[in-house]
Write a protein that holds these residues in place. Structure first.
Motif, PDB file in Angstrom:
ATOM      1  N   PHE A  21      50.080  18.068  38.702  1.00 55.91           N
ATOM      2  CA  PHE A  21      50.625  17.119  37.726  1.00 55.91           C
ATOM      3  C   PHE A  21      51.177  15.904  38.455  1.00 55.91           C
ATOM      4  O   PHE A  21      51.697  16.025  39.563  1.00 55.91           O
ATOM      5  N   ASP A  22      51.073  14.750  37.819  1.00 51.96           N
ATOM      6  CA  ASP A  22      51.721  13.580  38.401  1.00 51.96           C
ATOM      7  C   ASP A  22      53.037  13.329  37.662  1.00 51.96           C
ATOM      8  O   ASP A  22      53.290  13.934  36.614  1.00 51.96           O
ATOM      9  N   PRO A  23      53.904  12.484  38.209  1.00 51.15           N
ATOM     10  CA  PRO A  23      55.231  12.305  37.613  1.00 51.15           C
ATOM     11  C   PRO A  23      55.170  11.956  36.120  1.00 51.15           C
ATOM     12  O   PRO A  23      55.992  12.458  35.352  1.00 51.15           O
ATOM     13  N   THR A  24      54.220  11.137  35.689  1.00 46.46           N
ATOM     14  CA  THR A  24      54.139  10.777  34.275  1.00 46.46           C
ATOM     15  C   THR A  24      53.956  12.022  33.417  1.00 46.46           C
ATOM     16  O   THR A  24      54.624  12.185  32.396  1.00 46.46           O
ATOM     17  N   GLN A  25      53.090  12.912  33.862  1.00 50.46           N
ATOM     18  CA  GLN A  25      52.858  14.146  33.104  1.00 50.46           C
ATOM     19  C   GLN A  25      54.100  15.033  33.113  1.00 50.46           C
ATOM     20  O   GLN A  25      54.416  15.680  32.124  1.00 50.46           O
ATOM     21  N   VAL A  26      54.802  15.062  34.252  1.00 48.37           N
ATOM     22  CA  VAL A  26      55.999  15.897  34.356  1.00 48.37           C
ATOM     23  C   VAL A  26      57.062  15.375  33.398  1.00 48.37           C
ATOM     24  O   VAL A  26      57.670  16.130  32.626  1.00 48.37           O
ATOM     25  N   VAL A  27      57.274  14.063  33.408  1.00 47.38           N
ATOM     26  CA  VAL A  27      58.285  13.462  32.542  1.00 47.38           C
ATOM     27  C   VAL A  27      57.916  13.672  31.072  1.00 47.38           C
ATOM     28  O   VAL A  27      58.773  13.922  30.224  1.00 47.38           O
TER      29      VAL A  27
END
Lengths: 158, 662
Positions: free
Chosen positions: A38-44
């Protein structure tokens, strides 16, 4: 059945059973031991199931690396230039780890929303970028509708 | 001028390869002996052309010709000359040319050493090898020309990746390629046999030494790669189930299966079509591995798509080679029925289990390697499959395989029941059990199940491998190289299993933060950190730490791990310090400064690490010794006699009998 036939039957049955068991176990192991990226956008955005171990990838944000003096604990921020995720790690960082460069960390999000990494990889291809990170950044660009590669991905080219 | 000369030589080589393919395959089919006769000279000339081309590439690297794109991208004038030479195969384009050169070398070896083969058969083998050469040369020329020029030329190069600046790089790829490409010979033998529709014991006897030698190189190549990752990457990893590692392991597993299946075809004339299939599959996986790793398909689908030309070319070529061979197989295999039967507990059966389990192991690795690609292609996300999947799954076929090795060694050809061997089987098993438990409990205090089980299986393999040669010596029987080679290889397997199990289950690892003068305890070893000082290498600056190791107060050694900063690429790299013995490896890696004089260090104690490499070395040595067996040369001699005039043959046979009598 002739003895020969029977022998062959046993052999074939044995092989089929063996393959089935091996296949079943492999699938089981597979289901339990695959880690998603996952990248940060997906995590957030909350795409990660709670408490699940996953891989976080992105760039180490410039100026974000903090050390507790004299101890192994390090904190840094992984960013995809839109969203940030804080990371905590208490082992030796890999050689190629540095600010403004690609990183992939394995771990989970804790109660405070910090990503606790148990493994940090700064492994990369010959262009000095982890491939998933390159892709995630590219994907981010297309989300923003940018045609030209940004300076960050360009630095990944030789 | 030199790069252009190299390119020109490559083009000439391509033309010769086309001739070799056409004449090699058409000649025997149409009965044109003239065409057939020129195949060997064409193969030799092609090799010379490729040697010239590769020499030109090396020359460009050595003379720092930065107008050549490869040199500018992968070398630098500050790089020591030996690494400049090694840099010529440390990149995609150069390594492809090297791959083709190795293929050509194998072709020439076959051409020169197989004079005794029936001419039409040898010609077909060379034709198939020529076809592979045409495909790879086209791939290289069309999509990855190593001699591309840069206009204008940069003043200096980008430098070789510091990880690759190492002795390991100098020897690992050549060995690996010798192995990879070596399986093309077995593949070509299989194709030629299928074209002729005849597979017999003589065929297996011709194919065996070639396959074993290729397998030996592959074993050495993999072991060197693992060793290099272990000490150069500095963090103690020796096998990471990385896609590129898996892609080498798969042809090795299939190649191992092929060797054992060939043995049955040779000795008993059985498993013919299965042997052919294994020969096709092991080389197909070699091709797949080369191209997948080289085109970046396995590390990322993205970089593959970045050069669609390369990807499409690879797919078409793979489809032609693998698809062609498999269609030939489906057409011809039904002709190759084996007549003889065998018992369920005969050696044939055990070798069949060996093959099935090795194929399952390959499938397990293949599944884990290909899954991320599939999941990604279906748009289900990006996943990674690592050790948590591979470690337990790989054991599922491996544990029964290891358990069956010993039984197979005691089994008889054709006849089942393991008669007359029961005492030896139980004797070696009991001894292995006692030794294994004593070792794990007594020395390492291990109370788990898997550790002692693995060690016991490894020891059992060692003991039962030694049983036959000891028996032969006691009965004053001869000890032919084939037996010695087999014994060495199996002992190597056992030693490696003992090493891997002990090391993986009993290794200690700890990351510590230490100030000068402080110490850390790991197992029975005490590591005292004595501070960091500056040092300088040929093309890097280094920080060198001094760590003094003691055990129960007695000095063990002084270790000096480094952290290097390479001048050109500005990359920082840890160089681990090792203290090595047969009992254990000590590894100390220097991390970074943590402020307040304190530094991060990783300390590791890895018991029996050396045994893993020793096992691999024994396996490879076994392969080499086994190929020296007289049987293979006798087969050649017999074939030669058949080709010569009857009178001469009789005369020679008479001499041979006379020699044997005396």
């Amino acid at each position: 059945m002739t003895p020969n036939r029977r022998k062959r039957l046993y052999l074939v049955l044995g092989i089929v059973a063996g393959v089935a068991i091996a296949g079943g176990l492999a699938l089981q192991a597979f289901r339990n031991n695959v880690t998603f990226f996952f990248d940060p956008t997906q995590v957030v955005a909350g795409e990660v199931a709670e408490g699940k171990r996953f891989r976080l990838g992105g760039m180490v944000k410039a100026g974000s690396v903090q050390r507790t003096s004299g101890s192994l604990e390090t904190r840094f921020v992984v960013t995809d230039f839109k969203h940030d995720v804080s990371v905590r790690f208490d082992k030796v960082l890999p050689d190629l780890f540095k600010e403004n460069s690609g990183v992939v960390a394995h771990g989970r999000i804790d109660a405070a929303g910090v990503f606790v990494a148990d493994e940090v990889l700064a492994k990369h291809d010959e262009n000095y970028m982890p491939p998933e990170v390159t892709r995630s950044l590219k994907r981010g660009e297309s989300r923003l509708g940018m045609d030209e590669p940004s300076a960050s991905t360009q630095s990944a080219q030789p | 001028m030199t790069p252009e000369l190299g390119l020109f030589a490559m083009i000439l080589a391509l033309l010769l390869a086309v001739y070799q393919t056409v004449a090699g395959l058409l000649g025997p089919w149409r009965g044109h002996t003239r065409l057939t006769e020129a195949v060997i000279p064409a193969a030799i000339t092609q090799f010379l052309m490729l040697a010239v081309a590769f020499a030109c590439l090396v020359w460009s690297f050595v003379h720092n010709d930065f107008s050549v794109r490869m040199v500018a991208a992968h070398s630098n004038s500050a790089l020591p000359v030996y690494y400049r030479v090694a840099a010529s195969w440390g990149n995609h384009e150069g390594s492809m040319l090297f791959w083709i050169l190795v293929l050509s070398a194998w072709t020439v070896a076959v051409a020169l050493l197989s004079r005794s083969l029936p001419r039409s058969f040898a010609s077909r083998v060379l034709g198939v090898l020529g076809f592979i050469s045409v495909g790879s040369l086209l791939f290289s020329l069309v999509t990855s020309n190593p001699f591309l020029r840069l206009q204008p030329a940069p003043p200096d190069g980008i430098d070789l990746n510091p990880l690759l600046q190492d002795f390991g790089l100098t020897v690992h790829p050549p060995m690996l390629y010798l192995g990879y490409v070596g399986f093309s010979v077995a593949f070509a033998f299989a194709c030629a046999a299928m074209i002729e529709g005849r597979v017999d014991q003589a065929w297996a006897r011709w194919a065996r030494p070639w396959t074993t030698v290729a397998w030996m190189f592959l074993t050495v190549g993999i072991a060197l790669g693992s060793w290099w990752a272990y000490y150069e990457l500095g963090w103690g990893g020796w096998w990471a189930w990385d896609p590129s590692e898996n892609s080498i392991l798969m042809p090795w597993l299939l190649g191992t299966a092929l060797i054992h299946s060939l043995a049955v075809t040779d000795k008993r004339g059985l498993f013919k079509s299965w042997t052919l299939l294994m020969a096709i599959m092991s080389f197909s996986f070699c091709l797949l591995a080369t191209f997948m790793v080289r085109s970046g398909l396995l590390t990322s689908v993205h970089s593959f798509a970045a050069d669609p030309g390369r990807g499409v070319f690879v797919l078409v070529f793979l489809a032609l080679v693998i698809g062609g061979a498999l269609s030939l197989y489906t057409w011809r295999a039904p002709l190759l029925r084996s007549q003889a039967g065998f018992d369920l507990t005969s050696r044939e059966s055990f070798l069949l289990f060996n093959n099935i389990l090795l194929v399952i192991a390959t499938a397990v690795v293949f599944g884990g390697t290909i899954a991320p690609l599939l999941v990604d292609a279906l748009g289900l996300g990006t996943i990674s499959v690592g050790a948590p999947y591979f470690n337990p799954t790989f054991l599922v076929p491996m544990l029964p395989l290891l358990a069956l090795v010993s039984l197979g060694l005691f089994a008889h050809w054709k006849r089942g029941g393991l008669s007359g061997s029961q005492r030896k089987i139980f004797g070696t098993l009991a001894l292995a059990l006692v030794l294994g438990v004593a070792m794990m409990l007594g020395v390492y205090g291990d109370r788990s199940v898997l550790g002692p089980l693995g060690v016991m299986l490894g020891l059992w393999i060692v003991l039962s491998s030694l049983s036959d040669p000891i028996d032969r010596l006691r009965r004053r029987l001869s000890l032919p190289p084939a037996v010695v080679g087999m014994t060495l290889a199996h002992v190597g397997l056992g030693v490696m299993v003992v090493g891997i199990t002990t090391m993986e289950s009993r290794m200690l690892e700890q990351d510590v933060a230490l100030r000068p003068g402080e110490q850390a305890q790991l197992g029975e070893y005490t590591f005292r950190f004595d501070g960091v000082r500056e040092a300088e290498g040929p093309n890097y600056d280094a920080l060198q730490a001094t760590v003094v190791v003691t055990r129960d107060g007695k000095p063990v050694g002084t270790m000096q791990p480094e952290r290097r900063a390479y001048w050109v690429s500005q990359q920082s790299l840890a160089e681990a310090a090792r203290d090595v013995s047969w009992r254990r490896d000590l590894l100390v890696t220097l991390g970074e400064s943590l402020g307040g004089e304190s530094w991060s260090l990783r300390l590791q104690v890895r018991p029996l690490m050396r045994w893993v490499w020793l096992g691999a070395a024994l396996m490879a040595l076994g392969g080499l010794v086994a190929t020296l067996d007289k049987r293979y040369r006798k087969a050649v001699a017999v074939a030669r006699e058949a080709a010569a005039t009857p009178a001469a043959a009789t005369a020679r046979a008479a001499t041979k009998i006379a020699v044997q009598k005396s």
